[in-house]
Enzyme design. Structure first.
Site: not given
Length: 817
Positions: A698, A741
């Site tokens: 990611s 996140k």
């Protein structure tokens, strides 16, 4: 109109079969008396109870006349008002011998059957039935076969009478003296306790030989049933005698032991265990094992080591809650109230518990669900289990699985080992005292495995609703039903849980709390708890919201609440010390006093400061403790076309960096970078906090943005963070952990978050206030990421005055035209 035989009279009499009734004339038209549950044969004398109006009127008029009437059985004995179609067509003509009236208005009559008759047509229906009848004659030809069958039948009946205590012995003599086989068969049939249909069939059978065959078959069957009943009774009596003998011998043994002064303690011990086994209400298999071991214990001397082993095993068996359950509180409003009192937010988990209770109200015995709470430390997974147990009124049982490496911890040890015990599942069920508690398996992701077995594999049976109703502990060696238990497991990460075990659980994720949620939880729960634990009251110390916000922002940066509770506790302890030193005025903790109590702030926003220079980009990462931000730095130096990656990166993250560099090189012209930028240069990509291992795909877009910022000289816009996987063609692929996140970005002061387009649906799990406070940019290609993340070149920046902006606008309009 139906009438019953007189049940309270002695068994129906057989007298009259030796009387010659052939000369009695039977009229061609008779009043019909329906019979319920009884068939009257010719020559038989039977008492009848007459209780209803129509039947009483029939009897009175018959007594006033020739006393003759037709006796026909009902097809349905329960029919209170039968019609002619509800009666059999064949019956018996009879005459009334006696009548007795009783004070209750009922009448008892004694009737004698005369001849077989058949109805040819009904002539009257009210107030009672009348019908034309014709006489039926027995048909048979004297022969040796008929004579032999009659002798066989008489012998069978003699044996039958000898086995029935209420039939008089002289009945055998009467049957033997009747020469007419038809009369003999009628006498025997009238004294058999057989079904109405069978008796009616015998009455309707006119062929004497056929009647003898049917009656002989029925007698054989009845004799066989009587013999079987006598055999069973004899066996039962024998068993009773055996038990009485054993009881007598045991009482003698007790008396002898008492005289000798031996065995009093052991006998009392065994009787106590026997009583507890009776009270335990074990299932059949466990009861069988308990009785077997109790018998062994009775024979084993107390000084033997095996005596202690068997006794301990029995103690475990009788102390388990085999049939002890708590009643679930299925009031959804009460459950909601309790859950809201104990925990703020967590709507998804609360809804799941209310759904479970709703199903319990509709279906009485559903299988217990297997829930798995996954989230960073400190978000309230364990306390949530206690709250659920309180909401539904169940016992709460908890075991920690962290570090367990032995399969026997789950299934127990076999009794062949010294000091063997059941596993933790059975132990905690006994401690809980209920077979349907809420059972929390804490830290299921931290199970170990070594040469002693795999505890995770042992849990497969425990956490499978299809097979845990026969869970077998090695020590007990009998199945225990775990299907009523509500299992709740907790974990920080799912990756370390074996897939077969993870598949058996319903995973519910707890990502963490926003700043506003932490503030509310601190007000409702953390501050009152710390005031109690430190001996303070709300009158001694009060926190302002600004002070709590400052503690959350400057002294903690976590997904959970543990550090926030510690910092609040530090403030409480300092105030408690001041009170013990003589301070009496109340304390109000303001934002300015936080530094006085807790010292310098440990966390501060460095987003804008770190991204001032080109080559620095901010990424979002997922960790077991919640989300976090990553600063990815790139630099260039003279060298020989090498790429250096540092920061304790994993293989996947290194491959993402290689892919990012390849993309930048393939788009050099489009980005305004010299194509030969890599010929005489080395590139170095570093991810700070180098002691912390990092891996995953990611960070691909963040590394590419960092390299693009370095090579183009355009810094990344302040307060922008991003996540996503990059391909060589510049496509941005979706990633996981979006909620964690985004919450980390909010905690760090990020204003704009760049996410893959296919992660747009993941925003539904994010609280509404967080979505409103952040700007989201959804992208599909790396070109879109760079347009959103990098500052514009100086030549493309907006002019400083209105006139300049208007001029630039005109030039651009002309160029586009």
């Amino acid at each position: 109109m139906a009438d019953d035989p007189m049940r309270e009279e002695a068994p129906q009499r057989f007298y009259g079969f030796d009387e010659d009734i052939s000369c009695v004339a039977v009229p061609a038209e008779l009043s019909i008396l329906p019979l319920r549950g009884v068939v009257i044969f010719p020559s038989a004398i039977v008492p009848l109870l007459i209780s209803r109006g129509a039947s009483l009127r029939l009897v009175e008029e018959a007594l006033a006349g020739d006393r003759m009437l037709g006796l026909f059985s009902q097809k349905n004995p329960e029919d209170e008002h039968p019609d002619p179609e509800g009666l059999y067509s064949r019956g018996t003509a009879g005459r009334i011998l006696k009548m007795l009236k009783y004070p209750d208005g009922s009448v008892r009559i004694l009737v004698q059957g005369l001849k077989r008759i058949e109805v040819t047509g009904y002539t009257q229906r009210e107030p009672y039935f009348k019908a034309k009848v014709r006489h039926l004659q027995d048909t048979y030809e004297p022969s040796k076969d008929v004579e032999a069958m009659q002798v066989h039948m008489v012998n069978q009946f003699a044996k039958f009478v000898s086995m029935i205590p209420y039939l008089p012995d002289e009945l055998q003599v009467v049957v033997m003296n009747i020469k007419d086989p038809g009369k003999a068969s009628d006498l025997i049939a009238s004294n058999l306790n057989i079904s109405l249909e069978e008796k009616q069939d015998l009455l309707s059978t006119l062929d004497v030989q056929d009647r003898l065959e049917k009656l002989s078959t029925i007698l054989g069957r009845e004799i066989e049933l009587l013999e079987l009943g006598h055999k069973i009774q004899s066996q039962v009596q024998s068993e009773l005698n055996k038990n009485q003998k054993e009881f007598y011998l045991r009482q003698q043994m007790k008396a002898i032991q008492k005289e000798l002064g031996e065995g009093d303690g052991k006998t009392a011990e065994i009787e106590e265990l026997r009583r507890r086994i009776e009270e335990a209400n074990m299932p059949p298999e466990a009861r069988k094992a308990a009785d077997h071991e109790l018998e062994r214990l009775r024979l084993i001397p107390p000084e033997s080591a095996e005596h202690t082993v068997v006794r301990t095993y029995l103690e475990w068996l009788v102390s388990l809650p085999w049939a002890v359950s708590t009643d679930d509180n299925l009031d959804l409003h009460h459950a909601r109230q309790v859950l809201d009192e104990d925990h703020f937010d967590l709507e998804r988990i609360k809804d799941r518990i209310l759904e479970y209770l709703a199903v319990r109200r509709l279906r009485k015995d559903p299988k217990g669900p297997i829930l798995c709470f996954v989230g960073p430390p400190g978000v309230g997974k364990t306390s949530l289990g206690r709250s659920i147990a309180r909401a539904i009124g169940r016992k709460f049982v908890r075991i920690s699985l962290g570090g367990i490496r032995d399969e026997a911890e789950i299934r127990g040890h076999r009794r062949t080992y010294i000091g063997a015990l059941p596993g933790r599942i059975v132990q905690n069920l006994r401690n809980g005292g209920s077979n349907n508690p809420l059972f929390m398996l804490d830290e299921i992701d931290k199970l170990g495995m070594d040469f002693r077995g795999d505890p995770a594999s042992a849990l497969l049976e425990v956490l499978d609703p299809e097979q845990n109703n026969t869970f077998m502990d090695h020590y007990l060696d009998v199945p225990f039903d775990l299907s009523k238990v509500m299992f709740v497991t907790t974990a920080n990460v799912l990756d370390t849980i074996p897939p077969p075990l993870r598949d058996r659980m319903e995973v519910i994720e707890l990502a963490g709390y926003t700043e506003e949620e932490k503030l509310e939880i601190a007000r409702r729960h953390l501050i009152p708890k710390q005031l109690r634990e430190n001996g303070l009251t709300p009158d001694n110390l009060r926190f302002e919201d600004e002070a709590l916000t400052r503690i959350i922002r400057g002294y903690t940066r976590e997904a959970g609440l543990r550090n926030l509770e510690r910092e609040i506790g530090r403030v409480c302890r300092k105030v408690a010390r001041a009170i013990t030193e003589g301070r009496t005025e109340p304390v109000v903790c303001t934002a300015d006093k936080v530094r006085e109590y807790l010292g310098a702030e440990r966390f501060f926003s460095e987003m804008a400061e770190r991204t001032e220079d080109p080559g620095v980009a901010v990424g979002l990462a997922w960790t077991p403790n919640g989300g976090d931000i990553l600063f990815i730095e790139s630099t260039r130096m003279a060298g020989k076309k090498s790429l250096t990656l540092t920061g304790s990166l994993g293989d996947v993250m290194k491959e993402s960096a290689q892919a990012a560099l390849s993309y930048i090189r393939s788009r050099a012209d489009r980005l305004g970078v010299a194509p030969e930028f890599y010929e005489n240069a080395d590139l170095h990509v570093h991810v700070p906090a180098g002691a912390i291992p990092k891996d995953g795909p990611s960070a691909g877009v963040t590394i590419a943005t960092s390299l693009a910022s370095l090579l183009t000289g355009r810094p990344v816009r302040p307060n922008v963070a991003m996540t996503g996987e990059i391909t060589l063609r510049g496509k941005v692929l979706p990633v996981g952990g979006i909620k964690e996140k985004v919450l980390a970005a909010k905690r760090a002061g990020v204003e704009t978050v760049i996410l893959p387009r296919r992660n747009e649906t993941d925003l539904e799990d994010i609280p509404e206030d967080v979505r409103r406070s952040l700007q989201f940019r959804f992208v599909e290609t790396m070109d879109e990421v760079l347009d959103e993340a990098l500052e514009r070149p100086a030549s493309q920046r907006p002019p400083s005055s209105v006139e300049e902006r208007a001029g630039v606008g005109r030039e651009q309009h002309i160029a586009r035209a």
